[in-house]
Design an enzyme around this catalytic site. Structure first.
Site, PDB file in Angstrom:
ATOM      1  CB  SER A  22      38.863  30.653  45.504  1.00  0.00           C
ATOM      2  OG  SER A  22      38.979  32.031  45.386  1.00  0.00           O
ATOM      3  CE  LYS A  72      45.145  38.295  41.946  1.00  0.00           C
ATOM      4  NZ  LYS A  72      44.335  39.328  42.390  1.00  0.00           N
ATOM      5  CG  ASP A 108      41.248  40.074  40.187  1.00  0.00           C
ATOM      6  OD1 ASP A 108      40.562  39.195  40.845  1.00  0.00           O
ATOM      7  OD2 ASP A 108      42.472  40.110  40.243  1.00  0.00           O
ATOM      8  N   GLY A 226      34.095  43.787  49.505  1.00  0.00           N
ATOM      9  CA  GLY A 226      34.552  42.849  48.381  1.00  0.00           C
ATOM     10  C   GLY A 226      33.810  41.689  48.215  1.00  0.00           C
ATOM     11  CD  GLN A 233      37.803  35.869  41.702  1.00  0.00           C
ATOM     12  OE1 GLN A 233      38.369  35.213  40.803  1.00  0.00           O
ATOM     13  NE2 GLN A 233      37.494  35.153  42.858  1.00  0.00           N
TER      14      GLN A 233
END
Ligand code: NAP
Length: 248
Positions: A22, A72, A108, A226, A233
């Site tokens: 990220s 989360k 997500d 993925g 996301q």
């Protein structure tokens, strides 16, 4: 982009976090859009979450952050306003800070939705999800938003599969026997931390396989990984923070 006293701060918190893609992705988005901001990764263990959150609440320059494993769910108690989708999924991966208030979202599911779209997955596929961990709720919500309605889940710990199935009104398949029923499914998704090859006996050309992992080992080329999920996301989180849409 110069870093100066006006630079806004964005971040990701998690444990582990050193593998995260990220920071590279979000800093590239900030450069691309000319926004004076920086995105950093913070390694936050469970026991330190409360202290870190206390510090974050005092940082005027902090405009938002991502949340990854294992925070989360726990982060939800520090959120002022929870988006209904995040509430339904039961997890927050994106926090927007605006006028001192914290808004919690889950992006997500959007990563899953876009992955299906990009790979032209038809809506009428009967789908099996293997694994009922933290990522599975977002996967199911993404599948349902995409229009896939025939969904079943199996998991080593049966109670977790039953709880998820109840929440999203999907079926449960016994973990002891799911391998005997694989021919019933046209889309099989691996959300476990184990390699796909360990969860199914073989890969068939007429079945769509999607594994949430960023890099797949020993799987045929036609398996979906993925990477798109992670990317989209992030695109959605960026949009929530800045109002800017990153074009494909
Ligand atoms: P998690 O909450 O730790 O869940 C792990 C899952 O794997 C559970 O269903 C667990 O079953 C199962 N599992 C672990 N060891 C097993 C074993 N020996 N035999 C059978 N099942 C086993 O993990 P998560 O957060 O859901 O993440 C799952 C995977 O998705 C990870 O590889 C993660 O990197 C990936 N991911 C990717 C993205 C992306 O953007 N591409 C986003 C999120 C996650 P039990 O419930 O029985 O323990």
């Amino acid at each position: 982009m110069d870093i100066n006293t006006k630079t806004q701060i964005y971040a990701i918190i998690g444990d582990p976090v050193e593998h995260s893609k990220s920071p590279a992705m979000q800093n590239e988005f900030f450069c691309k859009t000319g926004i004076n901001a920086v995105y950093l990764a913070f390694h936050v263990v469970k026991d330190n979450l409360q202290d870190v959150i206390g510090g974050f609440k005092k940082l005027e320059e902090l405009r938002g952050f991502n949340v990854t494993v294992p925070h989360k769910v726990e982060i939800m108690k520090y959120i002022d306003e929870l988006d209904p989708v995040a509430m339904k999924i039961g997890a927050v991966n994106t926090v927007v800070v605006k006028d001192g208030k914290w808004f919690g979202y889950n992006t997500d599911w959007y990563g899953v939705f876009k992955t299906l779209q990009k790979n032209n997955v038809p809506c009428n596929v009967k789908t099996l999800i293997i694994g009922a961990g933290g990522a599975s709720n977002g996967v199911i919500y993404g599948l349902q938003q995409y229009g896939i309605s025939e969904i079943a889940i199996t998991n080593r710990t049966t109670e977790k599969a039953i709880a998820v199935a109840k929440q999203f009104d999907i079926n449960v398949v016994d973990f002891a026997s799911y391998k005997d029923e694989l021919d019933d499914y046209q889309l099989i998704i691996n959300t476990t931390t184990l390699p796909f090859g360990q969860m199914i006996p073989d890969f068939k050309k007429d079945v769509i396989y999607f594994d949430l992992k960023y890099y797949l080992e020993s799987t045929p080329d036609f398996c979906i990984d993925g990477k798109a999920m992670l990317y989209y996301q992030g695109v959605k989180a960026f949009e929530l923070w800045t109002g800017k849409i990153i074009e494909d």
